[in-house]
Scaffold this active site. Structure first.
Site, PDB file in Angstrom:
ATOM      1  N   LYS A  25      -5.677   5.100  -2.209  1.00  0.00           N
ATOM      2  CA  LYS A  25      -5.736   6.503  -1.807  1.00  0.00           C
ATOM      3  C   LYS A  25      -6.308   7.369  -2.936  1.00  0.00           C
ATOM      4  CE  LYS A  25      -1.716   5.890   1.204  1.00  0.00           C
ATOM      5  NZ  LYS A  25      -0.326   6.329   1.456  1.00  0.00           N
TER       6      LYS A  25
ATOM      7  N   TYR B  73      -4.522   7.574  11.421  1.00  0.00           N
ATOM      8  CA  TYR B  73      -3.143   8.071  11.399  1.00  0.00           C
ATOM      9  C   TYR B  73      -2.705   8.648  12.747  1.00  0.00           C
ATOM     10  CZ  TYR B  73      -3.236   7.514   6.324  1.00  0.00           C
ATOM     11  OH  TYR B  73      -3.318   7.003   5.048  1.00  0.00           O
TER      12      TYR B  73
ATOM     13  N   PHE C  66       4.830  16.209   8.841  1.00  0.00           N
ATOM     14  CA  PHE C  66       4.182  15.916   7.566  1.00  0.00           C
ATOM     15  C   PHE C  66       2.683  15.639   7.704  1.00  0.00           C
ATOM     16  CE2 PHE C  66       5.696  11.773   9.111  1.00  0.00           C
ATOM     17  CZ  PHE C  66       4.554  10.999   9.012  1.00  0.00           C
TER      18      PHE C  66
ATOM     19  N   ARG D  76       1.969  -6.578   1.470  1.00  0.00           N
ATOM     20  CA  ARG D  76       3.046  -5.590   1.611  1.00  0.00           C
ATOM     21  C   ARG D  76       4.091  -5.772   0.503  1.00  0.00           C
ATOM     22  NH1 ARG D  76       2.604  -1.085   4.674  1.00  0.00           N
ATOM     23  NH2 ARG D  76       4.823  -1.138   5.038  1.00  0.00           N
TER      24      ARG D  76
ATOM     25  N   THR E 109       7.459   2.001   0.644  1.00  0.00           N
ATOM     26  CA  THR E 109       6.710   3.243   0.860  1.00  0.00           C
ATOM     27  C   THR E 109       7.174   4.341  -0.088  1.00  0.00           C
ATOM     28  OG1 THR E 109       6.387   2.659   3.178  1.00  0.00           O
ATOM     29  CG2 THR E 109       6.075   4.965   2.599  1.00  0.00           C
TER      30      THR E 109
ATOM     31  N   ARG F  91       3.375   0.221  -6.161  1.00  0.00           N
ATOM     32  CA  ARG F  91       4.040   1.526  -6.102  1.00  0.00           C
ATOM     33  C   ARG F  91       5.161   1.640  -7.133  1.00  0.00           C
ATOM     34  NH1 ARG F  91       3.987   1.563   0.402  1.00  0.00           N
ATOM     35  NH2 ARG F  91       1.937   2.523   0.696  1.00  0.00           N
TER      36      ARG F  91
ATOM     37  N   ASN G 200       1.422   7.894  -2.964  1.00  0.00           N
ATOM     38  CA  ASN G 200       1.956   6.580  -3.324  1.00  0.00           C
ATOM     39  C   ASN G 200       0.867   5.525  -3.550  1.00  0.00           C
ATOM     40  OD1 ASN G 200       1.272   6.024  -0.672  1.00  0.00           O
ATOM     41  ND2 ASN G 200       3.362   5.713   0.023  1.00  0.00           N
TER      42      ASN G 200
ATOM     43  N   HIS H  27      -2.415   2.230   0.614  1.00  0.00           N
ATOM     44  CA  HIS H  27      -1.996   1.958   1.995  1.00  0.00           C
ATOM     45  C   HIS H  27      -2.265   0.492   2.279  1.00  0.00           C
ATOM     46  CE1 HIS H  27      -1.759   2.030   6.379  1.00  0.00           C
ATOM     47  NE2 HIS H  27      -2.873   1.308   6.352  1.00  0.00           N
TER      48      HIS H  27
ATOM     49  N   GLU I 198      -6.948  -1.233  12.106  1.00  0.00           N
ATOM     50  CA  GLU I 198      -7.439  -0.454  10.968  1.00  0.00           C
ATOM     51  C   GLU I 198      -8.762  -0.991  10.435  1.00  0.00           C
ATOM     52  OE1 GLU I 198      -3.104   1.220   9.480  1.00  0.00           O
ATOM     53  OE2 GLU I 198      -3.979  -0.476   8.397  1.00  0.00           O
TER      54      GLU I 198
END
Length: 149
Positions: free
Chosen positions: A9, A49, A57, A85, A91, A102, A112, A115, A126
């Protein structure tokens, strides 16, 4: 082989973490089969998203993800979704274990760093949003015979 979608990100890009994050996945033995560096257009952000668009949010998330360039990737390997993951961590960075991306690099949920697709189905969706089939390269790593039984 399984595939997953990962995206560093804007905060990860701005902090110069792209190389270190890519290196972690490569050292694990996963195979990078597609990558691109870009600022995401609004229509793709909305599609990516879509399940969050009515949540309170979402406006902040949309603004943040469009605030700078992202590094988008497709990774390949057996059980690649669950492996990535685990490497990414929870998260909420406050709950992410040290040694995870993270856990090592993030402080807040809103920023964070990375993704990662949460299931094989999500990964397929995705990947299709962000990559054309011809942008994904299939090849055999020279060390694959030492990675998989």
């Amino acid at each position: 082989m399984d595939q997953t979608f990962l995206m560093i990100k804007p905060d990860g890009v701005q902090r110069g973490l792209v190389g270190e994050i890519v290196a972690r996945f490569e050292k694990k033995g996963l195979k990078l089969v597609a990558a691109k560096f870009e600022s995401l257009p609004e229509e793709r952000v909305m599609e990516h998203y879509s399940e969050h668009k009515d949540k309170p949010f979402f406006p902040g998330l949309k603004s943040y993800i469009m605030s700078g360039p992202c590094f988008l990737m497709v990774w390949e390997g057996k059980n690649v979704v669950s492996i990535t993951r685990q490497m990414i961590g929870a998260t909420n960075p406050a709950e992410a274990l040290p040694g995870t991306i993270r856990g090592d690099f993030a402080l807040e949920i809103g920023m964070n760093v990375i993704h990662g697709s949460d299931s094989d189905e999500t990964a397929k969706r995705e990947i299709a949003i962000h990559f054309k089939k011809e942008e994904i390269t299939s090849y055999e790593r020279v060390d694959e015979k030492y990675l998989y039984e």
